[in-house]
Design an enzyme around this catalytic site. Structure first.
Site, PDB file in Angstrom:
ATOM      1  CE  LYS A  67     -10.577  -0.964   7.382  1.00 23.91           C
ATOM      2  NZ  LYS A  67     -11.672  -0.408   6.578  1.00 23.91           N
ATOM      3  CD  GLU A  87      -8.032   3.161   2.508  1.00 23.96           C
ATOM      4  OE1 GLU A  87      -6.844   3.341   2.765  1.00 23.96           O
ATOM      5  OE2 GLU A  87      -8.944   3.420   3.312  1.00 23.96           O
ATOM      6  N   GLY A 116     -15.132  11.003   1.368  1.00 26.98           N
ATOM      7  CA  GLY A 116     -13.914  10.721   2.152  1.00 26.98           C
ATOM      8  C   GLY A 116     -13.895   9.320   2.728  1.00 26.98           C
ATOM      9  CB  THR A 122      -9.871  12.102   5.027  1.00 24.16           C
ATOM     10  OG1 THR A 122      -9.892  12.320   3.618  1.00 24.16           O
ATOM     11  CG2 THR A 122     -11.268  12.140   5.572  1.00 24.16           C
ATOM     12  CB  VAL A 123      -7.740  10.000   9.136  1.00 23.10           C
ATOM     13  CG1 VAL A 123      -7.600   9.628  10.608  1.00 23.10           C
ATOM     14  CG2 VAL A 123      -8.734   9.067   8.454  1.00 23.10           C
ATOM     15  CE  LYS A 141      -7.156   1.583   5.998  1.00 22.53           C
ATOM     16  NZ  LYS A 141      -8.490   1.985   5.687  1.00 22.53           N
ATOM     17  CG  PHE A 194      -2.816  17.746   7.954  1.00 26.42           C
ATOM     18  CD1 PHE A 194      -3.353  17.332   9.165  1.00 26.42           C
ATOM     19  CD2 PHE A 194      -2.969  19.071   7.588  1.00 26.42           C
ATOM     20  CE1 PHE A 194      -4.041  18.213   9.981  1.00 26.42           C
ATOM     21  CE2 PHE A 194      -3.647  19.975   8.407  1.00 26.42           C
ATOM     22  CZ  PHE A 194      -4.184  19.536   9.604  1.00 26.42           C
ATOM     23  CD  GLU A 198     -11.469   0.779  18.877  1.00 33.11           C
ATOM     24  OE1 GLU A 198     -11.308   0.449  20.056  1.00 33.11           O
ATOM     25  OE2 GLU A 198     -11.997   0.039  18.031  1.00 33.11           O
TER      26      GLU A 198
HETATM   27  N1  HSE Z   1     -11.509   3.080   2.936  1.00 31.23           N
HETATM   28  C1  HSE Z   1     -11.848   2.542   4.212  1.00 31.23           C
HETATM   29  C2  HSE Z   1     -13.273   2.047   4.172  1.00 31.23           C
HETATM   30  C3  HSE Z   1     -11.664   3.621   5.254  1.00 31.23           C
HETATM   31  O1  HSE Z   1     -13.999   2.391   3.238  1.00 31.23           O
HETATM   32  O2  HSE Z   1     -13.676   1.279   5.046  1.00 31.23           O
HETATM   33  C4  HSE Z   1     -11.729   3.155   6.672  1.00 31.23           C
HETATM   34  O3  HSE Z   1     -10.707   2.252   6.995  1.00 31.23           O
END
Ligand code: HSE
Length: 328
Positions: A204, A189, A186, A13-14, A104, A11, A128
Site C-alpha cells: 500500500k 488476507e 473479514g 469478502t470484497v 494492492k 467473489f 481507491e
Molecule cells: N488485510 C488488509 C488489512 C485488508 O487488514 O488491512 C485491507 O487491505
C-alpha cells in the site's frame, strides 16, 4: 433508462460487498447517475459454491465469457495476487472497459503500467480500495497534488495489524486470539502472513509513493518489519509507560530527490497523531507544502468499507462519462 453491464472478478469478502452495495443502492445510484448498472458476470475459480443466493447464473470461470458479454463496460476486481488479476485487467482495458481494483499486490507492482494502458484505451482505473480500505486517501491525494507537493507520507496501513495490537493492549488478548477474530471479521488476507509480516502495508505504501512522487524506492532497499516481532509482554510494558505500538509505514522524498521508505512497529506517545488510531482503523498523515500536515483516519479493512469506495470509484467514473459508451 440506459443500462451498463459490470463484472465482479473474485467473489470473496470484497467482491460480495460490491454485489450487496450495488443491490442495496440500485435505485439511488440509478437516480443519481441516470444510468442503471447490472452485474452481468461474476468470475470465480469454483462455480459449484453459490456464495450469495441468486447469483449462481452469473458465475463463470472464464474471462473470455466475461468480455464476450454484450455491453460489458465496467470490471470490479477483488482477486488476491498479481496474476491472473493483471492479465484480466489488461484484457478488460484493451476491451475498453473501465476497471476498479482492490488488489494492492497487483497494483503496487503493475499500477503505473495499467494506468498508462488505460490512458491509451480511453478508460479509467479506480484504485481507491487498494489502500487504507474505506479511507478516501487516493482521491484526497489526487486533489491535494493538483496544488501541493507531498514531501512525506506516514501511515497505519494494515487494519489487521492495528486490530491485533489494539486488542492485545486493551483486552489482553493473545496474538493468536486477536488474529483469529480479525479473520472472522473479514479483515485479514486469505494468507494473514501478508498482514502480520508488514508486506501488505508495504504494498500500500508503494502505491502511495507512486501517486505522490511518480516513483517508488527500490523495493529491495525498503526495510519491512511486521508485528510478529512484538510480544504480549512488550505491548503490556509499553502500555504501562503510556506508550502504544503502531505499525507504521512511511515514505519520504529527501532534499536530494531520493525516495526512501521503511515499514515497521514504532512506539508512539500521546502527542503522536497515530496514538488514537485504534482497532481496524487506518490513518494516513500527509506532509504538504501549502496545507501543512493532513491526517485522514477511518476503517482500513472489511467488506463494506472497501466495497463502498469501489462503488464510489464507479460513480465517479460514470460522472466523468469521458468516452463512455452507453447501451440503451
Ligand atoms: N488485510 C488488509 C488489512 C485488508 O487488514 O488491512 C485491507 O487491505
Amino acid at each position: 433508462m440506459a443500462t451498463i453491464k459490470a463484472a465482479i472478478l473474485g467473489f470473496g469478502t470484497v467482491g460480495q460487498g460490491i454485489y450487496h452495495i450495488l443491490n442495496e443502492k440500485r435505485e439511488e445510484l440509478k437516480n443519481k447517475l441516470g444510468i442503471e448498472l447490472e452485474v452481468a458476470k461474476i468470475l470465480v475459480t469454483d462455480t459449484s459454491r453459490e456464495r450469495v443466493p441468486g447469483t449462481a447464473h452469473l458465475m463463470t470461470t472464464s474471462m473470455d465469457e466475461v468480455l464476450a458479454e454484450p455491453g460489458m463496460q465496467v470490471v470490479f476486481e477483488a482477486i488476491v495476487n498479481e496474476e491472473p488479476a493483471f492479465t484480466y485487467l489488461k484484457r478488460a482495458v484493451e476491451h475498453k472497459c473501465h476497471v476498479i481494483t482492490a488488489n494492492k499486490v497487483m497494483f503496487a507492482k503493475r499500477g503505473l503500467e495499467l494506468q498508462d494502458l488505460a490512458k491509451v484505451n480511453g478508460v479509467f482505473v479506480g484504485f481507491e480500495a487498494t489502500t487504507a480500505g474505506g479511507v478516501p486517501v487516493i482521491k484526497t491525494m489526487k486533489n491535494i497534488l493538483l496544488v501541493n507537493d507531498v514531501s512525506r507520507i506516514q501511515g497505519v496501513l494494515n487494519g489487521t495489524s492495528n486490530y491485533i495490537l489494539t486488542k492485545m493492549r486493551s483486552q489482553g488478548w493473545s496474538f493468536e486470539t486477536a488474529l483469529k477474530e480479525a479473520q472472522n471479521l473479514g479483515y485479514a488476507e486469505a494468507d494473514p502472513y501478508n498482514d502480520i509480516s508488514g508486506q501488505d502495508a508495504f504494498k500500500k505504501l508503494m502505491i502511495l509513493s507512486a501517486l505522490a512522487f511518480g516513483e517508488q524506492p527500490d523495493w529491495a532497499d525498503v526495510d519491512v518489519v511486521g508485528i510478529d516481532s512484538i510480544s504480549a509482554e512488550q505491548v503490556k510494558e509499553a502500555c504501562e509507560k503510556g506508550l502504544r505500538y503502531r505499525h507504521v509505514a512511511e515514505v519520504e522524498k529527501l532534499a536530494d530527490g531520493k525516495v526512501v521508505a521503511k515499514v515497521g512497529p514504532q512506539l508512539v506517545d500521546k502527542e503522536h497523531p497515530l496514538y488514537p488510531v485504534d482497532d481496524v482503523n487506518n490513518a494516513v498523515a500527509l506532509d504538504t507544502n501549502y496545507i501543512g500536515t493532513l491526517t485522514l483516519i477511518g476503517p482500513g479493512a472489511g467488506m463494506y468499507p472497501t466495497a463502498s469506495v469501489m462503488v464510489e470509484d464507479y460513480a465517479e467514473i460514470i460522472g466523468k462519462r469521458a468516452g463512455f459508451v452507453v447501451t440503451i
